[in-house]
Design a protein around this motif. Sequence first.
Motif, PDB file in Angstrom:
ATOM      1  N   PHE A   1      23.237 -20.582  16.895  1.00 56.93           N
ATOM      2  CA  PHE A   1      23.370 -19.197  17.335  1.00 56.93           C
ATOM      3  C   PHE A   1      22.637 -18.236  16.404  1.00 56.93           C
ATOM      4  N   GLU A   2      22.642 -18.502  15.107  1.00 59.73           N
ATOM      5  CA  GLU A   2      21.933 -17.618  14.175  1.00 59.73           C
ATOM      6  C   GLU A   2      20.437 -17.625  14.468  1.00 59.73           C
ATOM      7  N   ASP A   3      19.910 -18.799  14.788  1.00 62.47           N
ATOM      8  CA  ASP A   3      18.495 -18.879  15.150  1.00 62.47           C
ATOM      9  C   ASP A   3      18.240 -18.109  16.449  1.00 62.47           C
ATOM     10  N   PHE A   4      19.180 -18.232  17.399  1.00 62.97           N
ATOM     11  CA  PHE A   4      19.051 -17.479  18.653  1.00 62.97           C
ATOM     12  C   PHE A   4      19.001 -15.979  18.374  1.00 62.97           C
ATOM     13  N   LEU A   5      19.865 -15.487  17.507  1.00 60.22           N
ATOM     14  CA  LEU A   5      19.877 -14.057  17.198  1.00 60.22           C
ATOM     15  C   LEU A   5      18.561 -13.610  16.568  1.00 60.22           C
ATOM     16  N   THR A   6      17.975 -14.475  15.737  1.00 60.43           N
ATOM     17  CA  THR A   6      16.681 -14.150  15.144  1.00 60.43           C
ATOM     18  C   THR A   6      15.618 -14.009  16.221  1.00 60.43           C
ATOM     19  N   ARG A   7      15.611 -14.958  17.153  1.00 60.35           N
ATOM     20  CA  ARG A   7      14.637 -14.895  18.238  1.00 60.35           C
ATOM     21  C   ARG A   7      14.934 -13.736  19.191  1.00 60.35           C
ATOM     22  N   LEU A   8      16.219 -13.429  19.357  1.00 62.67           N
ATOM     23  CA  LEU A   8      16.603 -12.351  20.258  1.00 62.67           C
ATOM     24  C   LEU A   8      16.046 -11.005  19.801  1.00 62.67           C
ATOM     25  N   ALA A   9      15.888 -10.812  18.501  1.00 62.72           N
ATOM     26  CA  ALA A   9      15.338  -9.552  18.006  1.00 62.72           C
ATOM     27  C   ALA A   9      13.960  -9.284  18.599  1.00 62.72           C
ATOM     28  N   THR A  10      13.169 -10.327  18.727  1.00 64.03           N
ATOM     29  CA  THR A  10      11.866 -10.176  19.378  1.00 64.03           C
ATOM     30  C   THR A  10      12.024 -10.115  20.892  1.00 64.03           C
ATOM     31  N   HIS A  11      12.933 -10.924  21.431  1.00 62.11           N
ATOM     32  CA  HIS A  11      13.112 -10.963  22.883  1.00 62.11           C
ATOM     33  C   HIS A  11      13.570  -9.607  23.419  1.00 62.11           C
ATOM     34  N   GLU A  12      14.355  -8.881  22.644  1.00 63.71           N
ATOM     35  CA  GLU A  12      14.786  -7.560  23.096  1.00 63.71           C
ATOM     36  C   GLU A  12      13.598  -6.614  23.260  1.00 63.71           C
ATOM     37  N   LYS A  13      12.545  -6.830  22.475  1.00 65.11           N
ATOM     38  CA  LYS A  13      11.337  -6.017  22.664  1.00 65.11           C
ATOM     39  C   LYS A  13      10.672  -6.350  23.994  1.00 65.11           C
ATOM     40  N   ARG A  14      10.769  -7.617  24.425  1.00 63.37           N
ATOM     41  CA  ARG A  14      10.274  -7.968  25.765  1.00 63.37           C
ATOM     42  C   ARG A  14      11.113  -7.282  26.835  1.00 63.37           C
ATOM     43  N   LEU A  15      12.443  -7.314  26.639  1.00 62.58           N
ATOM     44  CA  LEU A  15      13.315  -6.642  27.594  1.00 62.58           C
ATOM     45  C   LEU A  15      13.039  -5.144  27.617  1.00 62.58           C
ATOM     46  N   ASP A  16      12.783  -4.552  26.453  1.00 63.62           N
ATOM     47  CA  ASP A  16      12.403  -3.139  26.405  1.00 63.62           C
ATOM     48  C   ASP A  16      11.138  -2.905  27.234  1.00 63.62           C
ATOM     49  N   ALA A  17      10.157  -3.778  27.069  1.00 68.56           N
ATOM     50  CA  ALA A  17       8.899  -3.625  27.804  1.00 68.56           C
ATOM     51  C   ALA A  17       9.118  -3.723  29.303  1.00 68.56           C
ATOM     52  N   LEU A  18      10.095  -4.537  29.705  1.00 70.58           N
ATOM     53  CA  LEU A  18      10.409  -4.702  31.128  1.00 70.58           C
ATOM     54  C   LEU A  18      11.339  -3.618  31.653  1.00 70.58           C
TER      55      LEU A  18
END
Length: 534
Positions: free
Chosen positions: A475-492
Amino acid sequence: MTTIPAPSRLVPAGGHFVLTAATRLTADARLGRAAAWLREALGPATGLPLPEGPGGIELRLGEGLGPEEYRLTVTTESVLIEAAAPAGAFYGAQTLRQLLDPAAFRAGRTGDRTWSVPAVRIADAPRYAWRGCLIDVARHFLAKNDLLRYIDLLAAHKLNVLHLHLTDDQGWRLEIRKYPKLTEVGAWRRESPRGHVRHGLLDGRPHGGFYSQDDIREIVSYAADRFVTVVPEIDLPGHTQAAIAAYPELGNLGTPLDVRTEWGVGENVINVSDETIAFFLDVLEEVLELFPGEYVCVGGDEVPKTQWNDSLPAKERMRELGLRDAEELQSWLMRHFTDYLLARGRKPLGWDELLEGGLPAGVTVAAWRGDRCAALAARAGHDVVVSPFAETYLDFRQADGDQEPVPIGSVTSLGAVHAFDPVPAGLTENERGRILGAQAALWTEHIDSPRLLDYMAFPRLAAFAEAVWSGRRDFEDFLTRLATHEKRLDALGVEYRPAGGPHPWQRRPDAPGHPVSRAAIDDKLAAWTANLRP
């Protein structure tokens, strides 16, 4: 690498592949749909034409791969996606997009930048064939363009089933040519509860909408181009007050009803006459014309038996058929619909309550009442789609406290969704093979806008996608990746829930909820399943 869902195997390499105006895109003819999608997805944001031809990105047929499996190899000189089938190539293309800057998810250019992909070798395949999301468009209608947007969001997370809950007490959302009153009358209600029904607040605002048959054809086609199968649900024999309001002869009371304006389980169910059975077989006939996928959901959940127990025609039907009780009457009734679908080469899907009165072979069970129901269905020889309400219902609140909009249910946190495992403990290898996969659910009693749908779905739906695709438990690794993924969601333009809690405009102090503890949920679950036979 920051991809979500995490791939099965990823080996970073040195350097980057840089996309330029000279970069070309070529694909084997069988993988052309994925190539066309990739060109359409990247073009607006990057401004790169990616013309046909060798010299950059290639989608190639690969050997020894499953239908949704792919290999992605990026070097400083080229990008290669290998797949044995179009779906695998599409998922490889989705991963490639995530390896670019999050601005690649925007619908237009935001300035000059260098577009590059890190060198990497990825070998990837899903854990489960069924990776779904239910969207309840019956309680609150989701306009066609918003639904198409959600199909793109599902596909971006490698989810491949959209379960459309099209009918319920509070609305009928599908045009049926033979029975136009289903939408003329059944597609709208006078008003809706504002917040949880226990507070007695109503908004006084009419609500409605439906999909024309051409809308559905468009939705199904759009989804198929993104390797998403649309599974329609016509809920029977309960959750049918909107249909009864349109055609009162379908009910048991002999008096007109309105489309229901309250949430919860309603007492009004269809009657068991031959004419009513014929009516809904006609409905299913048109459903089959519109939805070419294998599965059709016929519901079977939350069916109060009060009206049947009080109905002279229902009692006579039970006596005539030698049935012991209304549970067996429901099984008899539902067999008309499941047998019809099986005879037409389709696979009926129904909620796990159908197990209570006996279930014919060939019916797939959507197990929402926990592991016990999923295990019972698998042991009885049924294929199972797992959707336990305490773990995968994304209308449940995301945290404690009164800041959550219309908080209901127990807390279903991001971490809990990420840790979800669809397979119940104690199954044999053969029984485990009956678990087709899982789906999250967005029930919309308390989700009355696309903005709130975003808030309740994300980022939990991204965590769910990882649970059913790769099942990585870090889960900690997921949260690290999510920080970037949220920028994708922002873009969408996805208005997801921030980690620190809702923005002020995401709160609903005007619509009080009814939060409960997990212990209360567990007690309810135990009561529901106490009498289930192994």
